[in-house]
Design an enzyme around this catalytic site. Structure first.
Site, PDB file in Angstrom:
ATOM      1  N   HIS A  78       0.838  -1.206   0.000  1.00 29.38           N
ATOM      2  CA  HIS A  78       0.000   0.000   0.000  1.00 29.38           C
ATOM      3  C   HIS A  78       0.872   1.255   0.000  1.00 29.38           C
ATOM      4  O   HIS A  78       0.638   2.195  -0.764  1.00 29.38           O
ATOM      5  CB  HIS A  78      -0.925  -0.029   1.224  1.00 29.38           C
ATOM      6  CG  HIS A  78      -1.750   1.195   1.386  1.00 29.38           C
ATOM      7  ND1 HIS A  78      -2.916   1.389   0.705  1.00 29.38           N
ATOM      8  CD2 HIS A  78      -1.571   2.290   2.165  1.00 29.38           C
ATOM      9  CE1 HIS A  78      -3.437   2.564   1.042  1.00 29.38           C
ATOM     10  NE2 HIS A  78      -2.624   3.125   1.938  1.00 29.38           N
ATOM     11  N   GLU A  79       1.889   1.287   0.850  1.00 30.72           N
ATOM     12  CA  GLU A  79       2.776   2.434   0.916  1.00 30.72           C
ATOM     13  C   GLU A  79       3.646   2.541  -0.341  1.00 30.72           C
ATOM     14  O   GLU A  79       3.953   3.633  -0.803  1.00 30.72           O
ATOM     15  CB  GLU A  79       3.646   2.382   2.183  1.00 30.72           C
ATOM     16  CG  GLU A  79       2.865   2.496   3.480  1.00 30.72           C
ATOM     17  CD  GLU A  79       2.059   3.775   3.619  1.00 30.72           C
ATOM     18  OE1 GLU A  79       2.505   4.844   3.161  1.00 30.72           O
ATOM     19  OE2 GLU A  79       0.942   3.697   4.187  1.00 30.72           O
TER      20      GLU A  79
END
Length: 170
Positions: free
Chosen positions: A165-166
């Site tokens: 996600h990051e």
């Protein structure tokens, strides 16, 4: 089984394409590139403020191996972490470590350091540019990296998914 509508299929294709394109944007902001569907030149740097801990290095290896598999699945077998370099502080005397050539803590895509007074142990990506531009780096804490079976997964969800996600923000 309910067949997907054309719109749902198009949205999903758009999402994974965005993930790949965001990753490709890294080539202009860092030495990270993609070769044969694998990201190479990804750097995870440990802050000099962290005490020497060989278990942290092993946990980073395990986390990014797992995150690579998650990225591979999320992109429908189109991308993965092929080469990740772990940069440790010079004060850590590790016999298996090679000297850094071009990598620095300041240029790393992922930085492992102390908890942030605002975000605590929550992983976050620093983005000092306009909306839609790639982020500068993702901050992780050693607590997040080391606590796989304990509180980190309970508090933030699966750590490999958090990394992916990051990564999409970089």
């Amino acid at each position: 089984y309910r067949p997907k509508t054309l719109r749902q299929r198009a949205m999903r294709e758009c999402c994974w394409l965005s993930l790949l394109l965001l990753g490709l944007c890294l080539t202009s902001a860092s030495s990270t590139s993609i070769s044969e569907n694998g990201y190479i030149g990804v750097v995870v740097a440990v802050s000099p403020e962290e005490a020497k801990n060989p278990a942290l290095v092993e946990a980073i290896k395990e986390l990014f191996t797992s995150a690579s598999a998650e990225l591979y699945g999320a992109t429908r077998q189109r991308a993965f972490f092929k080469e990740v370099t772990i940069l440790v502080p010079q004060s850590w005397s590790m016999t298996s470590a090679e000297p850094s050539v071009d990598e620095t803590f300041e240029d790393a895509e992922f930085r492992v350091g102390p908890a942030n007074p605002v975000y605590g142990h929550n992983p976050y990506t620093v983005q000092n540019r306009d909306c839609g531009d790639p982020g500068d780096f993702t901050h992780l804490t050693s607590w997040f990296v080391l606590n796989n079976a304990n509180n980190a997964t309970t508090e933030f969800g699966r750590r490999d998914k958090v990394i992916v996600h990051e990564w999409a923000k970089l």
